[in-house]
Design an enzyme around this catalytic site. Structure first.
Site, PDB file in Angstrom:
ATOM      1  N   CYS A 123       0.866  -1.175   0.000  1.00  0.00           N
ATOM      2  CA  CYS A 123       0.000   0.000   0.000  1.00  0.00           C
ATOM      3  C   CYS A 123       0.905   1.229   0.000  1.00  0.00           C
ATOM      4  O   CYS A 123       2.099   1.125   0.261  1.00  0.00           O
ATOM      5  CB  CYS A 123      -0.875   0.028   1.235  1.00  0.00           C
ATOM      6  SG  CYS A 123      -1.829  -1.473   1.453  1.00  0.00           S
ATOM      7  N   ARG A 143       1.611   1.294  -6.112  1.00  0.00           N
ATOM      8  CA  ARG A 143       1.730   0.313  -5.031  1.00  0.00           C
ATOM      9  C   ARG A 143       0.433  -0.428  -4.760  1.00  0.00           C
ATOM     10  O   ARG A 143       0.417  -1.415  -4.033  1.00  0.00           O
ATOM     11  CB  ARG A 143       2.183   1.008  -3.745  1.00  0.00           C
ATOM     12  CG  ARG A 143       3.534   1.648  -3.846  1.00  0.00           C
ATOM     13  CD  ARG A 143       3.848   2.420  -2.603  1.00  0.00           C
ATOM     14  NE  ARG A 143       4.271   1.548  -1.522  1.00  0.00           N
ATOM     15  CZ  ARG A 143       5.531   1.258  -1.243  1.00  0.00           C
ATOM     16  NH1 ARG A 143       6.500   1.785  -1.963  1.00  0.00           N
ATOM     17  NH2 ARG A 143       5.837   0.467  -0.254  1.00  0.00           N
ATOM     18  N   TRP A 178      -3.594  -1.907  -1.431  1.00  0.00           N
ATOM     19  CA  TRP A 178      -3.612  -3.186  -2.127  1.00  0.00           C
ATOM     20  C   TRP A 178      -4.088  -4.173  -1.074  1.00  0.00           C
ATOM     21  O   TRP A 178      -3.412  -4.424  -0.074  1.00  0.00           O
ATOM     22  CB  TRP A 178      -2.222  -3.556  -2.628  1.00  0.00           C
ATOM     23  CG  TRP A 178      -2.227  -4.815  -3.436  1.00  0.00           C
ATOM     24  CD1 TRP A 178      -2.616  -4.960  -4.736  1.00  0.00           C
ATOM     25  CD2 TRP A 178      -1.828  -6.117  -2.994  1.00  0.00           C
ATOM     26  NE1 TRP A 178      -2.489  -6.272  -5.124  1.00  0.00           N
ATOM     27  CE2 TRP A 178      -2.009  -7.007  -4.089  1.00  0.00           C
ATOM     28  CE3 TRP A 178      -1.344  -6.644  -1.790  1.00  0.00           C
ATOM     29  CZ2 TRP A 178      -1.724  -8.366  -4.012  1.00  0.00           C
ATOM     30  CZ3 TRP A 178      -1.058  -8.005  -1.718  1.00  0.00           C
ATOM     31  CH2 TRP A 178      -1.248  -8.840  -2.817  1.00  0.00           C
ATOM     32  N   ASN A 227       0.720   0.095   5.959  1.00  0.00           N
ATOM     33  CA  ASN A 227       1.205  -0.750   4.865  1.00  0.00           C
ATOM     34  C   ASN A 227       1.882  -1.952   5.504  1.00  0.00           C
ATOM     35  O   ASN A 227       2.735  -1.783   6.362  1.00  0.00           O
ATOM     36  CB  ASN A 227       2.205   0.043   4.018  1.00  0.00           C
ATOM     37  CG  ASN A 227       2.926  -0.830   3.009  1.00  0.00           C
ATOM     38  OD1 ASN A 227       2.377  -1.819   2.529  1.00  0.00           O
ATOM     39  ND2 ASN A 227       4.161  -0.469   2.685  1.00  0.00           N
ATOM     40  N   GLY A 228       1.485  -3.154   5.102  1.00  0.00           N
ATOM     41  CA  GLY A 228       2.086  -4.365   5.663  1.00  0.00           C
ATOM     42  C   GLY A 228       1.002  -5.297   6.166  1.00  0.00           C
ATOM     43  O   GLY A 228      -0.160  -5.191   5.769  1.00  0.00           O
ATOM     44  N   GLU A 237       8.966 -15.429 -19.292  1.00  0.00           N
ATOM     45  CA  GLU A 237       8.702 -13.994 -19.166  1.00  0.00           C
ATOM     46  C   GLU A 237       7.617 -13.555 -20.162  1.00  0.00           C
ATOM     47  O   GLU A 237       6.730 -12.769 -19.827  1.00  0.00           O
ATOM     48  CB  GLU A 237      10.004 -13.198 -19.361  1.00  0.00           C
ATOM     49  CG  GLU A 237       9.871 -11.687 -19.491  1.00  0.00           C
ATOM     50  CD  GLU A 237       9.282 -10.983 -18.271  1.00  0.00           C
ATOM     51  OE1 GLU A 237       9.037 -11.622 -17.244  1.00  0.00           O
ATOM     52  OE2 GLU A 237       9.036  -9.766 -18.388  1.00  0.00           O
ATOM     53  N   LYS A 282       4.192 -11.920 -18.890  1.00  0.00           N
ATOM     54  CA  LYS A 282       3.785 -10.578 -19.323  1.00  0.00           C
ATOM     55  C   LYS A 282       2.367 -10.628 -19.893  1.00  0.00           C
ATOM     56  O   LYS A 282       1.531  -9.786 -19.598  1.00  0.00           O
ATOM     57  CB  LYS A 282       4.787 -10.081 -20.366  1.00  0.00           C
ATOM     58  CG  LYS A 282       5.075  -8.630 -20.386  1.00  0.00           C
ATOM     59  CD  LYS A 282       6.198  -8.171 -19.502  1.00  0.00           C
ATOM     60  CE  LYS A 282       5.992  -8.446 -18.039  1.00  0.00           C
ATOM     61  NZ  LYS A 282       7.158  -8.184 -17.237  1.00  0.00           N
ATOM     62  N   GLU A 336      -0.309 -11.273 -17.054  1.00  0.00           N
ATOM     63  CA  GLU A 336      -0.575 -10.241 -16.057  1.00  0.00           C
ATOM     64  C   GLU A 336      -1.321  -9.037 -16.624  1.00  0.00           C
ATOM     65  O   GLU A 336      -2.077  -8.403 -15.890  1.00  0.00           O
ATOM     66  CB  GLU A 336       0.690  -9.819 -15.308  1.00  0.00           C
ATOM     67  CG  GLU A 336       1.696  -9.055 -16.118  1.00  0.00           C
ATOM     68  CD  GLU A 336       2.920  -8.659 -15.300  1.00  0.00           C
ATOM     69  OE1 GLU A 336       2.783  -8.294 -14.133  1.00  0.00           O
ATOM     70  OE2 GLU A 336       4.018  -8.718 -15.861  1.00  0.00           O
ATOM     71  N   HIS A 392       6.794 -33.833 -23.180  1.00  0.00           N
ATOM     72  CA  HIS A 392       6.639 -34.632 -21.962  1.00  0.00           C
ATOM     73  C   HIS A 392       5.312 -34.350 -21.264  1.00  0.00           C
ATOM     74  O   HIS A 392       5.171 -34.611 -20.078  1.00  0.00           O
ATOM     75  CB  HIS A 392       7.828 -34.377 -21.025  1.00  0.00           C
ATOM     76  CG  HIS A 392       9.126 -34.792 -21.630  1.00  0.00           C
ATOM     77  ND1 HIS A 392       9.465 -36.111 -21.818  1.00  0.00           N
ATOM     78  CD2 HIS A 392      10.136 -34.065 -22.170  1.00  0.00           C
ATOM     79  CE1 HIS A 392      10.644 -36.183 -22.411  1.00  0.00           C
ATOM     80  NE2 HIS A 392      11.076 -34.957 -22.640  1.00  0.00           N
ATOM     81  N   LYS A 448       2.731  -2.666  -7.980  1.00  0.00           N
ATOM     82  CA  LYS A 448       4.116  -2.599  -8.453  1.00  0.00           C
ATOM     83  C   LYS A 448       5.108  -3.167  -7.433  1.00  0.00           C
ATOM     84  O   LYS A 448       6.059  -3.821  -7.790  1.00  0.00           O
ATOM     85  CB  LYS A 448       4.447  -1.138  -8.759  1.00  0.00           C
ATOM     86  CG  LYS A 448       5.810  -0.932  -9.391  1.00  0.00           C
ATOM     87  CD  LYS A 448       5.807  -1.326 -10.840  1.00  0.00           C
ATOM     88  CE  LYS A 448       7.165  -1.283 -11.468  1.00  0.00           C
ATOM     89  NZ  LYS A 448       7.272  -2.255 -12.560  1.00  0.00           N
TER      90      LYS A 448
HETATM   91  C1  F6R Z   1       6.039  -8.591 -13.556  1.00  0.00           C
HETATM   92  C2  F6R Z   1       6.601  -7.892 -12.409  1.00  0.00           C
HETATM   93  C3  F6R Z   1       6.781  -8.640 -11.147  1.00  0.00           C
HETATM   94  C4  F6R Z   1       8.051  -8.172 -10.420  1.00  0.00           C
HETATM   95  C5  F6R Z   1       8.154  -8.847  -9.034  1.00  0.00           C
HETATM   96  C6  F6R Z   1       9.430  -8.457  -8.317  1.00  0.00           C
HETATM   97  O1  F6R Z   1       5.970  -7.766 -14.673  1.00  0.00           O
HETATM   98  O2  F6R Z   1       6.886  -6.727 -12.475  1.00  0.00           O
HETATM   99  O3  F6R Z   1       6.789 -10.024 -11.347  1.00  0.00           O
HETATM  100  O4  F6R Z   1       9.160  -8.501 -11.201  1.00  0.00           O
HETATM  101  O5  F6R Z   1       7.057  -8.492  -8.265  1.00  0.00           O
HETATM  102  O6  F6R Z   1       9.467  -7.080  -8.101  1.00  0.00           O
HETATM  103  P1  F6R Z   1      10.823  -6.356  -7.738  1.00  0.00           P
HETATM  104  O7  F6R Z   1      11.689  -6.449  -8.946  1.00  0.00           O
HETATM  105  O8  F6R Z   1      10.434  -4.953  -7.418  1.00  0.00           O
HETATM  106  O9  F6R Z   1      11.422  -7.093  -6.583  1.00  0.00           O
END
Ligand code: F6R
Length: 608
Positions: A2, A27, A74, A98-99, A480, A484, A487, A503, A603
């Site tokens: 948050c 966040r 969040w 936050n937490g 990846e 991408k 998400e 497999h 994020k």
């Molecule tokens: C996906 C993405 C997340 C972050 C993950 C780690 O696009 O952004 O999977 O890579 O939450 O975040 P950081 O790099 O901030 O530790």
């Protein structure tokens, strides 16, 4: 997870609280709220969803004061609705948190038995009630706040308004970041320096267990034993200018386009102009002497670590173990007794699981290196060495430029380590470095596949599910690509090692199932092509990401070939990420999802 912001001033604060909060929306965006103290006590306004909804509530029903707190949520405990939105209030106390308060249940039961009535399903509300409980015991505001914090278990960054005092903010941190900002005749608290950047760059970072009483022109910080302490006031490096989208539709689009620049900055920072060798700074001795490397991260950053494993093992001959931070910290990892080096890769430097894994390694006596985009983050402050990624602030929730910058740093690290240990000759080191120096130019050329990715995106947008495959360094890239797409489009997508399909997963291939294959020319391309033929024979719609020479080999399996420039040395996986980002971007654009703030995500994941 948050975002928190607080201001104590002799001027009105509401508008600026919203401004600071907007910079924290990355966040979390499940709900938002604000509380201020004025002559009539505490007033609050809250709204489910984004900050814009809160703004509408404030437009209809304004509140203001000279001291206030605000929050963007969040959700962890309790639905993302209005009732569970922060600030939470109990009597004369309002808090933002936050937490996660791990012992909230026993605390809540204890307070309920004493007559406290709870209005939400959150873990956070208990903080407001606990402070009020201590005020009712005739404690003064600061004592009540400290007594409350002492009872909390788990992770928290908290800011509170207490009593009728409109001259003071109370703040505490344990496990979640919190900064105090110094203005002219006003003071601030925030989840990060970016939130406070429009108001001040002079900040101090609260340390674990710190609490702070923040007044208009001063702050009193106490450590976890209650001793008054002095924490260094720093100048935050973050730009005061609000990150703007410019002419782009989304931050993600802008950040994809920023990659040539981000890679140029990152590569330049690791190149020693005098020796033409990698410049690894404080990390050099840890890499040179490591008998084993452990690379730990989450999500996309973990996939960067997984590519790094191929490079460190291939060039420096060092054994590398990669792990997802949330798994690593809860098993009993067999760590090297001596000369073990652990890498922690993180854009935010605040990811709770990565931070906890780093602390575990610090306690276990490993040398710890953070590969970080946020130089003032919690991980940055606790690792033995930092290798910065110079991607600049990444606002889009889906990581793009931070990922490719992480790869660039890991490539530099692997080349540098190999050179320091003598496993890469001077000449080969130069060849590898020259290849990395072409990254900005290659990334610029790779951006030209944008229109082609847009044209291909409807194939992914209309499919029930998609597959991404690759071998070697392109296997983590396949993961990846799938991540991408998932998400930001909410469509099912799976990444597999190309050789693994037969497999089991090949059973899922039907007529028209999209299979994106990442296979620029390398020693494994022939084998990947065999796997592509296996799926094409079963009706898969193949989309190939390759180079000019590879395109020749794919032309019998598909017409959808995305051709990248020739990518020398270690540049292949870095450049190949760009079409994957575009494919996800345009698929999401077609489906109309909220690409910069996809549902259920945030994020910076500062909860476990
Ligand atoms: C996906 C993405 C997340 C972050 C993950 C780690 O696009 O952004 O999977 O890579 O939450 O975040 P950081 O790099 O901030 O530790």
């Amino acid at each position: 997870m948050c975002g928190i912001v607080g201001i104590v001033s002799n001027q009105s604060v509401s508008k600026r609280l919203i401004e600071g909060l907007t910079r924290l929306e990355y966040r979390g965006y499940d709900s938002a709220g604000i509380a201020v103290i004025n002559g009539q006590g505490i007033k609050r306004r809250r709204a489910p969803g984004k900050i814009i909804n809160l703004q509408h509530v404030l437009d209809d029903s304004p509140i203001d004061g000279t001291c206030g707190i605000a929050h963007t949520r969040w959700a962890t405990h309790g639905k993302p609705n209005m009732e569970n939105a922060h600030p939470h209030q109990a009597g004369n106390v309002a808090i933002v948190h936050n937490g996660i308060i791990e012992n909230f249940k026993p605390l809540r039961e204890e307070l309920a038995r004493k007559g406290h009535v709870f209005a939400t399903q959150t873990d956070s509300e208990v903080i407001a009630h606990l402070i009020q409980y201590f005020l009712d015991k005739a404690m003064d505001e600061e004592s009540a706040f400290l007594a409350c914090v002492e009872r909390l278990e788990g992770a928290y960054a908290v800011a509170a308004l207490i009593g009728k005092d409109n001259q003071t903010l109370f703040a505490a941190r344990h496990g979640s970041p919190l900064v105090v900002g110094f203005g002219e005749g006003e003071m601030f608290v925030g989840s990060d320096a970016f939130a406070l950047a429009p108001f001040t760059k002079r900040v101090l970072y609260l340390e674990e267990g710190d609490s702070a009483v923040v007044k208009i022109d001063d702050v009193c910080v106490r450590d976890k034993s209650g001793e008054e302490v002095t924490r260094e006031i720093m100048t935050a490096s973050i730009s005061a200018v609000m990150a703007e989208k410019g002419n782009y539709r989304h931050f993600m689009e802008k950040e994809i386009h920023e990659q040539p620049e981000a890679l140029a900055r990152t590569i330049a920072a690791y190149m020693d102009p005098e020796t033409n060798l990698p410049l690894l700074g404080d990390a050099a001795p840890f890499l040179r002497d490591a008998e084993r490397l452990v690379a730990i991260a989450c999500g996309t950053a973990y996939l960067a670590a997984s590519v790094g494993k191929y490079w460190f093992e291939g060039l420096a001959g060092v054994h590398v173990e990669t792990d997802i931070a949330s798994e690593f910290r809860y098993r009993t990892p067999a760590l090297p007794k001596k000369n073990g080096t652990a890498l922690f890769i993180s854009q935010s430097g605040e990811t709770a699981d990565t931070l906890a894994a780093m602390r575990y390694c610090n306690r276990a006596g490993l040398d710890t290196i953070g590969v970080l985009n946020a130089p003032e983050s919690s991980i940055a402050r606790e690792t033995n060495a930092i290798m910065r990624t110079l991607a600049g602030p990444e606002i889009g929730v889906a990581s793009t430029k931070a990922f490719t910058a992480q790869l660039a740093v890991l490539a530099m690290g692997a080349i540098g380590m190999a050179h320091l240990r003598g496993s890469l000759s001077q000449a080969d080191t130069q060849i590898h470095l020259m290849a990395l120096e072409t990254l900005p130019e290659l990334a610029q050329q790779a951006l030209t596949v944008k229109a082609q990715c847009e044209a291909i995106a409807p194939i992914l947008a209309t499919a029930k599910q998609s597959f991404f495959i690759g071998r070697g360094v392109y296997y983590p890239l396949a993961l990846e690509g799938a991540l991408k797409l998932k998400e930001i489009t909410y469509l099912p997508a799976e990444g597999y090692a190309a050789g693994e399909l037969k497999h089991g997963p090949i059973a899922l291939i039907e007529d028209g199932t999209p299979v994106v294959v990442i296979a620029p020319t390398d020693a494994l391309i022939e084998k990947t092509i065999s796997n592509v033929e296996e799926v094409a024979a079963r009706g898969a719609k193949v989309i190939a990401i390759t180079d000019e020479a590879g395109a020749e080999q794919f032309k019998d399996s598909t017409k959808d070939i995305i051709i990248l420039p020739d990518m020398p040395g270690l540049t292949g996986p870095i450049i190949s990420a760009i079409p994957l980002q575009f494919l996800a971007y345009f698929t999401a654009l077609k489906l109309g999802t909220n690409l910069d703030q996809p549902r259920n995500l945030a994020k910076s994941v500062t909860v476990e």
